[in-house]
Design a protein around this motif. Structure first.
Motif, PDB file in Angstrom:
ATOM      1  N   TYR A 194       0.844  -1.197   0.000  1.00  0.00           N
ATOM      2  CA  TYR A 194       0.000   0.000   0.000  1.00  0.00           C
ATOM      3  C   TYR A 194       0.880   1.249   0.000  1.00  0.00           C
ATOM      4  N   GLU A 195       0.306   2.319  -0.501  1.00  0.00           N
ATOM      5  CA  GLU A 195       0.946   3.633  -0.483  1.00  0.00           C
ATOM      6  C   GLU A 195       0.096   4.576   0.358  1.00  0.00           C
ATOM      7  N   LYS A 196       0.740   5.415   1.152  1.00  0.00           N
ATOM      8  CA  LYS A 196       0.029   6.440   1.905  1.00  0.00           C
ATOM      9  C   LYS A 196       0.051   7.748   1.126  1.00  0.00           C
ATOM     10  N   VAL A 197      -1.100   8.426   1.092  1.00  0.00           N
ATOM     11  CA  VAL A 197      -1.207   9.710   0.397  1.00  0.00           C
ATOM     12  C   VAL A 197      -1.246  10.811   1.443  1.00  0.00           C
ATOM     13  N   TYR A 198      -0.424  11.836   1.266  1.00  0.00           N
ATOM     14  CA  TYR A 198      -0.327  12.891   2.260  1.00  0.00           C
ATOM     15  C   TYR A 198      -1.084  14.160   1.858  1.00  0.00           C
ATOM     16  N   SER A 199      -0.680  14.793   0.768  1.00  0.00           N
ATOM     17  CA  SER A 199      -1.242  16.102   0.435  1.00  0.00           C
ATOM     18  C   SER A 199      -2.638  15.975  -0.150  1.00  0.00           C
ATOM     19  N   LEU A 200      -3.440  17.012   0.058  1.00  0.00           N
ATOM     20  CA  LEU A 200      -4.791  17.044  -0.490  1.00  0.00           C
ATOM     21  C   LEU A 200      -4.764  17.047  -2.014  1.00  0.00           C
ATOM     22  N   ASP A 201      -3.799  17.745  -2.599  1.00  0.00           N
ATOM     23  CA  ASP A 201      -3.679  17.776  -4.066  1.00  0.00           C
ATOM     24  C   ASP A 201      -3.446  16.380  -4.626  1.00  0.00           C
ATOM     25  N   GLU A 202      -2.584  15.613  -3.955  1.00  0.00           N
ATOM     26  CA  GLU A 202      -2.289  14.264  -4.428  1.00  0.00           C
ATOM     27  C   GLU A 202      -3.500  13.344  -4.267  1.00  0.00           C
ATOM     28  N   ARG A 203      -4.201  13.488  -3.164  1.00  0.00           N
ATOM     29  CA  ARG A 203      -5.410  12.687  -2.957  1.00  0.00           C
ATOM     30  C   ARG A 203      -6.428  12.953  -4.073  1.00  0.00           C
ATOM     31  N   THR A 204      -6.608  14.242  -4.379  1.00  0.00           N
ATOM     32  CA  THR A 204      -7.568  14.633  -5.403  1.00  0.00           C
ATOM     33  C   THR A 204      -7.156  14.095  -6.772  1.00  0.00           C
ATOM     34  N   ALA A 205      -5.867  14.177  -7.076  1.00  0.00           N
ATOM     35  CA  ALA A 205      -5.379  13.717  -8.375  1.00  0.00           C
ATOM     36  C   ALA A 205      -5.611  12.216  -8.554  1.00  0.00           C
ATOM     37  N   ILE A 206      -5.323  11.433  -7.517  1.00  0.00           N
ATOM     38  CA  ILE A 206      -5.483   9.979  -7.613  1.00  0.00           C
ATOM     39  C   ILE A 206      -6.950   9.599  -7.767  1.00  0.00           C
ATOM     40  N   ILE A 207      -7.803  10.227  -6.978  1.00  0.00           N
ATOM     41  CA  ILE A 207      -9.236   9.927  -7.061  1.00  0.00           C
ATOM     42  C   ILE A 207      -9.801  10.348  -8.413  1.00  0.00           C
ATOM     43  N   SER A 208      -9.453  11.537  -8.878  1.00  0.00           N
ATOM     44  CA  SER A 208      -9.976  12.027 -10.159  1.00  0.00           C
ATOM     45  C   SER A 208      -9.538  11.124 -11.314  1.00  0.00           C
ATOM     46  N   ARG A 209      -8.294  10.655 -11.252  1.00  0.00           N
ATOM     47  CA  ARG A 209      -7.729   9.873 -12.355  1.00  0.00           C
ATOM     48  C   ARG A 209      -8.180   8.410 -12.333  1.00  0.00           C
ATOM     49  N   ASN A 210      -8.220   7.822 -11.137  1.00  0.00           N
ATOM     50  CA  ASN A 210      -8.423   6.371 -11.050  1.00  0.00           C
ATOM     51  C   ASN A 210      -9.739   5.926 -10.417  1.00  0.00           C
ATOM     52  N   TYR A 211     -10.298   6.752  -9.544  1.00  0.00           N
ATOM     53  CA  TYR A 211     -11.496   6.326  -8.814  1.00  0.00           C
ATOM     54  C   TYR A 211     -12.526   7.463  -8.747  1.00  0.00           C
ATOM     55  N   PRO A 212     -12.986   7.932  -9.898  1.00  0.00           N
ATOM     56  CA  PRO A 212     -13.899   9.091  -9.907  1.00  0.00           C
ATOM     57  C   PRO A 212     -15.216   8.840  -9.189  1.00  0.00           C
ATOM     58  N   GLN A 213     -15.570   7.574  -8.964  1.00  0.00           N
ATOM     59  CA  GLN A 213     -16.811   7.264  -8.265  1.00  0.00           C
ATOM     60  C   GLN A 213     -16.788   7.727  -6.809  1.00  0.00           C
ATOM     61  N   TYR A 214     -15.592   8.062  -6.308  1.00  0.00           N
ATOM     62  CA  TYR A 214     -15.473   8.528  -4.934  1.00  0.00           C
ATOM     63  C   TYR A 214     -15.316  10.051  -4.853  1.00  0.00           C
ATOM     64  N   GLN A 215     -15.758  10.713  -5.888  1.00  0.00           N
ATOM     65  CA  GLN A 215     -15.752  12.176  -5.935  1.00  0.00           C
ATOM     66  C   GLN A 215     -17.159  12.616  -6.333  1.00  0.00           C
ATOM     67  N   PHE A 216     -17.724  13.571  -5.637  1.00  0.00           N
ATOM     68  CA  PHE A 216     -19.098  13.973  -5.915  1.00  0.00           C
ATOM     69  C   PHE A 216     -19.319  15.443  -5.541  1.00  0.00           C
ATOM     70  N   TYR A 217     -20.268  16.045  -6.212  1.00  0.00           N
ATOM     71  CA  TYR A 217     -20.644  17.428  -5.882  1.00  0.00           C
ATOM     72  C   TYR A 217     -21.773  17.389  -4.862  1.00  0.00           C
ATOM     73  N   ASP A 218     -21.619  18.170  -3.800  1.00  0.00           N
ATOM     74  CA  ASP A 218     -22.651  18.238  -2.776  1.00  0.00           C
ATOM     75  C   ASP A 218     -23.235  19.653  -2.735  1.00  0.00           C
ATOM     76  N   ALA A 219     -24.531  19.753  -2.987  1.00  0.00           N
ATOM     77  CA  ALA A 219     -25.187  21.060  -3.066  1.00  0.00           C
ATOM     78  C   ALA A 219     -25.223  21.766  -1.715  1.00  0.00           C
TER      79      ALA A 219
END
Length: 342
Positions: A53-78
């Motif tokens: 496993y890899e640990k993700v530290y920065s918010l930018d890196e977390r966002t990049a990984i989710i956007s690129r590989n796991y977009p189902q875990y990103q959502f807009y909340d009104a």
């Protein structure tokens, strides 16, 4: 059946073995707001059940990984007015509860040295300070069996009375217990170097306010951090009780009016005499500085003048009342510091 209630300090794990840390205590009915922390990777430097496993530290890196590989875990909340990370109930595999983890750990005969040290520290807080054993937990990498050499101890304490009791008691333990120590200047320098890539503050500003923190230090030469969280019955607003209108990034100055809520995550500083420094932004009154990031806890005191950078937003309650706040910690350019530290 999985208990789907989660709060700050918990981790959630998905069916793809992604592990997210839960943010805050307010969540939509079908998701748990949480941000990627560990994910399977062949070259990762952590191992669980023979898988790296890899640990993700920065918010930018977390966002990049989710956007690129796991977009189902990103959502807009009104209601929150922005795009968030979070695990939907249908993708949820397991909720890791730090209190249950600590209680289970105490019943085991053989555990790692890090887990034993974390357990010993919680037992000191329970025995010496009278903290309720059902309100203190061990979180972080040990909770999901992903600790490595050099990993620290992360504790979470629930309930304002327990949090306040811990803070006052630690002041005495720092003086009386040779194993529990506050950071010295060398330790603070190491901490600053570790955090500096994701933190917009100079060493000079950092050293003015970081030594004030009681909820961090070393135990048997292992770094520890304690997160204080309001208990379930102390949460004032639930999902749907408010909506947030985003405005713009801004740098402000002002005076801390009350810092009582800075002990908790999320943390709040009530402020007065606020002033937006950019001349191209219409002046509005800012009522508080707010953050989901533990790094901003315990920094400033009532009566002090400060400077901060973040995003201004309007919080609109069901009643129709509203107030403005500066939310910090959403990106690496945000900061909170003493004004006189410039």
């Amino acid at each position: 059946m999985i208990n789907k209630r989660a709060r700050e300090g918990f981790f959630v794990e998905t069916k793809e073995k992604l592990i997210f840390d839960v943010k805050g205590n307010v969540h939509p009915p079908n998701r748990i707001i949480s941000y990627l922390r560990y994910f399977p990777k062949k070259t990762g430097d952590r191992k669980r059940n023979k898988e790296n496993y890899e640990k993700v530290y920065s918010l930018d890196e977390r966002t990049a990984i989710i956007s690129r590989n796991y977009p189902q875990y990103q959502f807009y909340d009104a209601n929150f007015g922005l795009t968030l990370q979070g695990v939907s109930i249908v993708n949820l595999y397991k909720i890791h509860d730090p209190v249950k983890f600590r209680l289970n750990l105490s019943e085991k005969n053989t555990i790692s040295s890090l887990k034993k040290n974390a357990l010993d520290l919680t037992n000191i807080l329970i025995d010496e300070l009278g903290i309720n054993e059902n309100k203190i937990g061990i979180t972080g990498s040990p909770m999901v069996d992903l600790a490595k050499r050099g990993s620290d101890i992360d504790l979470v304490i629930y309930g304002s009375n327990n949090v306040k009791k811990t803070r006052e008691g630690l002041k005495n333990l720092f003086e009386e217990d040779n194993e529990i120590k506050r950071y010295n200047k060398k330790g603070l320098r190491t901490l600053y170097q570790f955090k500096s890539n994701d933190m917009n503050i100079s060493w000079e500003d950092f050293i003015q306010i970081e030594p004030r923190k009681i909820f961090e230090g070393t135990f048997r030469n292992i770094d520890f951090y304690i997160r204080g969280v309001k208990d379930w019955n102390e949460i004032e607003h639930f999902y749907g009780d408010f909506r947030i209108k985003k405005f713009y990034n801004a740098t402000i100055e002002g005076t801390i009016e009350n810092s009582d809520e800075s002990l908790y995550t999320p943390c709040i500083y009530k402020i007065k005499n606020s002033r937006i420094l950019q001349s191209n932004i219409d002046p509005i009154n800012i009522d508080e500085v707010f953050s989901y990031r533990g790094r901003f806890c315990e920094l400033l005191r009532a009566g002090e003048e400060f400077k901060a950078h973040g995003k201004i937003e309007k919080v609109i309650l069901k009643s129709g009342e509203s107030y403005n706040r500066l939310i910090i910690g959403g990106n690496k350019y945000d900061f909170l510091k003493l004004k006189k530290g410039e």
